[in-house]
Design a protein around this motif. Structure first.
Motif, short mmCIF file in Angstrom:
data_model
loop_
_atom_site.label_atom_id
_atom_site.label_comp_id
_atom_site.label_asym_id
_atom_site.label_seq_id
_atom_site.Cartn_x
_atom_site.Cartn_y
_atom_site.Cartn_z
N TYR A 1 0.84 -1.20 0.00
CA TYR A 1 0.00 0.00 0.00
C TYR A 1 0.87 1.25 0.00
CZ TYR A 1 -3.39 3.49 1.37
OH TYR A 1 -4.18 4.61 1.41
N ASP A 2 0.47 2.23 -0.78
CA ASP A 2 1.18 3.50 -0.88
C ASP A 2 0.24 4.60 -0.40
OD1 ASP A 2 2.30 5.94 -1.75
OD2 ASP A 2 3.16 5.02 -3.55
N SER B 1 -3.45 11.10 -4.79
CA SER B 1 -3.46 11.06 -6.25
C SER B 1 -4.88 10.93 -6.79
CB SER B 1 -2.59 9.90 -6.74
OG SER B 1 -2.57 9.87 -8.14
N ILE C 1 -4.89 3.69 -10.20
CA ILE C 1 -5.99 4.36 -9.50
C ILE C 1 -7.27 4.08 -10.27
CG2 ILE C 1 -6.94 6.58 -8.74
CD1 ILE C 1 -4.33 5.81 -7.30
N HIS D 1 -13.35 7.19 -5.62
CA HIS D 1 -12.12 6.39 -5.71
C HIS D 1 -12.52 4.98 -5.29
CE1 HIS D 1 -7.78 5.71 -3.95
NE2 HIS D 1 -7.94 5.08 -5.10
N TRP E 1 -1.65 7.12 -2.71
CA TRP E 1 -2.75 6.79 -3.63
C TRP E 1 -4.01 7.61 -3.37
CZ3 TRP E 1 -1.80 0.86 -3.02
CH2 TRP E 1 -0.75 0.47 -3.84
N PRO F 1 -0.33 -0.44 -8.84
CA PRO F 1 -0.40 1.02 -8.71
C PRO F 1 -1.24 1.67 -9.81
CG PRO F 1 1.71 0.38 -9.62
CD PRO F 1 0.98 -0.90 -9.30
N THR G 1 -6.55 0.44 -4.52
CA THR G 1 -5.80 1.61 -4.04
C THR G 1 -6.65 2.50 -3.14
OG1 THR G 1 -6.34 2.93 -6.01
CG2 THR G 1 -4.27 1.63 -6.07
#
Length: 164
Positions: free
Chosen positions: A3-4, A10, A50, A35, A7, A48, A39
């Protein structure tokens, strides 16, 4: 990949871009922008990419939204009249999948229920991540084959999400 935390930011930036691009069509802000996908679930490993969903009055009426999306750099890649009149656009500057559905589409409700369930239930989030990691380690001729392989665990989790 793990997980980032960037995200959600973004995605929020892309959603704001969409609102600006579609503002002339949506002065009362009636379009629904969300969203979705892996992500959008904190802590969940994901590709990765979106994923976002945009709900319009009628996704078949492409003249009502496609020119504005194209002007904003989105490219229509998939048109699925037999699956909820779904349209898929690729984003301009980020790896984005923009899914378009008509207002009232049950698939949007399912996407949001699945996302929200995973956000609130660590055990199912871990189950889903485990299945994704196992499948991602395999070779797939088409991305859709990977997605189809996840369907068993998705349906299992979705049953809990929709009956709660």
């Amino acid at each position: 990949m793990p997980y980032d935390a960037s995200w959600p930011r973004s995605a929020a930036e892309r959603l704001a871009d969409l609102r600006r691009a579609l503002a002339p069509l949506d002065p009362d802000e009636q379009f629904d922008y969300q969203h979705i996908g892996s992500t959008s679930v904190p802590g969940l490993a994901a590709k990765p990419v979106i994923d976002m969903v945009l709900v319009v009055a009628d996704s078949r009426d492409e003249d009502a939204y496609v020119p504005q999306l194209e002007a904003a750099g989105y490219v229509l890649r998939i048109r699925e009249p037999d699956w909820y009149e779904h349209r898929l656009f690729k984003g301009p500057d980020t790896n984005v999948n923009l899914h378009i559905f008509s207002d009232g589409c049950e698939e949007v409700e399912r996407m949001l229920a699945f996302r929200d369930w995973l956000r609130a239930h660590d055990d199912d989030r871990e189950l889903y991540e485990s299945a994704k990691r196992e499948l991602a380690a395999q070779e797939w001729r088409h991305v859709q084959n990977y997605a189809d392989a996840k369907s068993v665990v998705v349906l299992d989790i979705m049953a809990r999400a929709l009956t709660s």
